[in-house]
Structure formats: structure tokens, C-alpha cells
Design a protein around this motif. Structure first.
Motif, PDB file in Angstrom:
ATOM      1  N   SER A   1      54.380  28.351 -16.828  1.00  0.00           N
ATOM      2  CA  SER A   1      52.975  28.698 -16.932  1.00  0.00           C
ATOM      3  C   SER A   1      52.160  27.658 -17.670  1.00  0.00           C
ATOM      4  O   SER A   1      50.972  27.801 -17.831  1.00  0.00           O
ATOM      5  CB  SER A   1      52.830  30.052 -17.629  1.00  0.00           C
TER       6      SER A   1
ATOM      7  N   THR B   1      50.575  24.048 -17.669  1.00  0.00           N
ATOM      8  CA  THR B   1      50.238  23.145 -16.581  1.00  0.00           C
ATOM      9  C   THR B   1      50.296  21.675 -16.954  1.00  0.00           C
ATOM     10  O   THR B   1      50.385  20.842 -16.089  1.00  0.00           O
ATOM     11  CB  THR B   1      48.837  23.471 -16.036  1.00  0.00           C
TER      12      THR B   1
ATOM     13  N   SER C   1      37.464  36.771 -21.094  1.00  0.00           N
ATOM     14  CA  SER C   1      37.935  36.857 -19.728  1.00  0.00           C
ATOM     15  C   SER C   1      37.603  38.226 -19.165  1.00  0.00           C
ATOM     16  O   SER C   1      37.447  39.190 -19.888  1.00  0.00           O
ATOM     17  CB  SER C   1      39.454  36.649 -19.703  1.00  0.00           C
TER      18      SER C   1
ATOM     19  N   ASP D   1      39.342  36.743 -13.920  1.00  0.00           N
ATOM     20  CA  ASP D   1      39.267  35.349 -14.317  1.00  0.00           C
ATOM     21  C   ASP D   1      40.593  34.819 -14.837  1.00  0.00           C
ATOM     22  O   ASP D   1      41.341  35.531 -15.503  1.00  0.00           O
ATOM     23  CB  ASP D   1      38.220  35.157 -15.416  1.00  0.00           C
ATOM     24  N   VAL D   2      40.863  33.561 -14.558  1.00  0.00           N
ATOM     25  CA  VAL D   2      41.997  32.868 -15.165  1.00  0.00           C
ATOM     26  C   VAL D   2      41.463  32.202 -16.422  1.00  0.00           C
ATOM     27  O   VAL D   2      40.427  31.541 -16.405  1.00  0.00           O
ATOM     28  CB  VAL D   2      42.591  31.825 -14.192  1.00  0.00           C
ATOM     29  N   VAL D   3      42.153  32.402 -17.529  1.00  0.00           N
ATOM     30  CA  VAL D   3      41.756  31.816 -18.802  1.00  0.00           C
ATOM     31  C   VAL D   3      42.470  30.483 -18.952  1.00  0.00           C
ATOM     32  O   VAL D   3      43.684  30.405 -18.790  1.00  0.00           O
ATOM     33  CB  VAL D   3      42.128  32.754 -19.976  1.00  0.00           C
ATOM     34  N   GLU D   4      41.725  29.432 -19.234  1.00  0.00           N
ATOM     35  CA  GLU D   4      42.310  28.123 -19.495  1.00  0.00           C
ATOM     36  C   GLU D   4      42.163  27.848 -20.976  1.00  0.00           C
ATOM     37  O   GLU D   4      41.081  28.001 -21.535  1.00  0.00           O
ATOM     38  CB  GLU D   4      41.607  27.039 -18.676  1.00  0.00           C
TER      39      GLU D   4
ATOM     40  N   SER E   1      43.901  25.360 -24.411  1.00  0.00           N
ATOM     41  CA  SER E   1      44.736  24.282 -24.912  1.00  0.00           C
ATOM     42  C   SER E   1      45.405  24.770 -26.191  1.00  0.00           C
ATOM     43  O   SER E   1      44.734  25.279 -27.088  1.00  0.00           O
ATOM     44  CB  SER E   1      43.852  23.067 -25.195  1.00  0.00           C
TER      45      SER E   1
ATOM     46  N   MET F   1      47.163  25.507 -20.776  1.00  0.00           N
ATOM     47  CA  MET F   1      47.640  26.746 -20.171  1.00  0.00           C
ATOM     48  C   MET F   1      46.579  27.399 -19.294  1.00  0.00           C
ATOM     49  O   MET F   1      45.393  27.323 -19.600  1.00  0.00           O
ATOM     50  CB  MET F   1      48.081  27.704 -21.274  1.00  0.00           C
ATOM     51  N   LYS F   2      47.043  28.023 -18.232  1.00  0.00           N
ATOM     52  CA  LYS F   2      46.210  28.856 -17.378  1.00  0.00           C
ATOM     53  C   LYS F   2      46.853  30.231 -17.386  1.00  0.00           C
ATOM     54  O   LYS F   2      47.984  30.400 -16.939  1.00  0.00           O
ATOM     55  CB  LYS F   2      46.151  28.305 -15.960  1.00  0.00           C
TER      56      LYS F   2
ATOM     57  N   THR G   1      46.510  34.310 -16.444  1.00  0.00           N
ATOM     58  CA  THR G   1      45.861  35.386 -15.703  1.00  0.00           C
ATOM     59  C   THR G   1      45.977  36.660 -16.526  1.00  0.00           C
ATOM     60  O   THR G   1      47.090  37.079 -16.859  1.00  0.00           O
ATOM     61  CB  THR G   1      46.528  35.599 -14.327  1.00  0.00           C
TER      62      THR G   1
END
Length: 179
Positions: free
Chosen positions: A13, A15, A33, A37-40, A42, A56-57, A59
Motif C-alpha cells: 500500500s 506507493t 476524507s 476519496d483516496v487519502v494521500e 507522506s 501512501m494512498k 482508501t
């Protein structure tokens, strides 16, 4: 490039790994979120002062709008979570309001595993060819665990001989005023 690929396979998970671009002084971070939405985010990986950051991404898993909370604890640490409906749910609040709260869902924890050296220097390349193993930190996807034992092993892999801190990512339902 091969090092990055190996790291991505270990942390499905996560990236990417990059050098941090901001100070590590913040003890927690919040990203808002909704359920779609996908939360991005660091996350600077342990130990303190490390130059490795996980991009990180995430869901959200909750059926209501939620936010992700990053919590860092110095070792040793206390954490009260238990499995409920296939989620690791917090049963006791952390030491302050910026910590985990009752009902938060543990989504990720830092974990230490043995693997080939990371990096692109001569020593890392020679170590990889020579089969040298070393401890490395990744973010363990708690929802991806097949049993509770894996979650406990990931949490307890954060020991003083490997690191000075643990990183935990929680998902928290938004209060109506925040939604």
C-alpha cells in the motif's frame, strides 16, 4: 530502480519512498476524507531522523466521512486495540487529544522485517548481491492482515534495538460539524 521495486513489493500500500521534504517535528497529521476519496499522505518512517518517507494512498474503510490521524510514540508504547468486525478498533484513548481515541480504527503501523539492503550506493548493491540481510521499516496494512497474530507481530516488531519510535495511522469518523 530495482531497490524501489523491492520496497514496493514489501509494502503493497506504500506507493513510493522519497527523502522527507518537511520537518519531522509534527507529532501527528490529519487529512480529511469522505468514504469515496483516496487519502494521500507522506509518512516519515522510523527511526527518528530517518531519510525515508512512505508516500501512501489510503482508501477509507468506514461507511461515514472520516479522517486519517498519524500518531508517533517513543518506545516503549501502550496501545489498546482489539479486533471487532474485521477491524482493529481502539478501546482506550491515548495520552492526549492528539492521540488515538476510542473507536478509531488502526489502519497502518510501522513494522520491521529482514530484507535486502535498501539504497543505491555501492555498499547496498554489494550487500544485495552477497545476500546480506538487514532490518528495514515499512508500513504494515492492518486491513490486509489475514489474522490478528500478524497485527500483533507487526506492532511488536518495533523494539528498541531497531528503532526509537513507532508510527501508527488511525482512521477516525468525522464529527458532524467536521463533515
Amino acid at each position: 530502480m530495482n531497490t524501489l521495486l523491492r520496497v514496493l513489493i514489501l509494502a503493497t500500500s506504500v506507493t513510493a519512498f522519497t527523502a522527507p521534504t518537511q520537518s519531522r517535528s509534527s507529532s501527528w497529521a490529519t487529512l480529511h476524507s469522505s468514504t469515496q476519496d483516496v487519502v494521500e499522505m507522506s509518512v516519515s518512517l522510523p527511526p527518528s531522523g530517518s531519510d525515508v518517507t512512505a508516500m501512501m494512498k489510503i482508501t477509507p474503510c468506514l461507511p461515514v466521512p472520516s479522517k486519517m490521524i498519524e500518531v508517533r510514540y517513543k518506545l516503549p508504547f501502550n496501545l489498546s486495540v482489539e479486533p471487532k468486525n474485521n477491524l482493529a478498533v481502539c478501546t482506550q484513548a491515548g495520552p492526549n487529544e492528539d492521540s488515538e481515541q476510542v473507536g478509531d480504527v488502526l489502519r497502518y503501523t510501522s513494522q520491521w522485517t529482514l530484507g535486502l539492503p535498501m539504497g543505491e550506493g555501492l555498499a547496498q548493491t554489494a550487500g544485495a548481491f552477497g545476500g546480506a540481510l538487514q532490518w528495514g521499516c515499512t508500513m504494515f496494512d492492518v486491513l490486509g492482515a489475514t489474522d490478528w497474530r500478524q497485527v500483533v507481530e507487526a506492532l511488536t516488531s518495533n523494539i528498541p534495538s531497531r528503532t526509537d519510535e513507532v508510527v501508527l495511522i488511525f482512521e477516525r469518523p468525522l464529527e458532524e460539524a467536521e463533515a
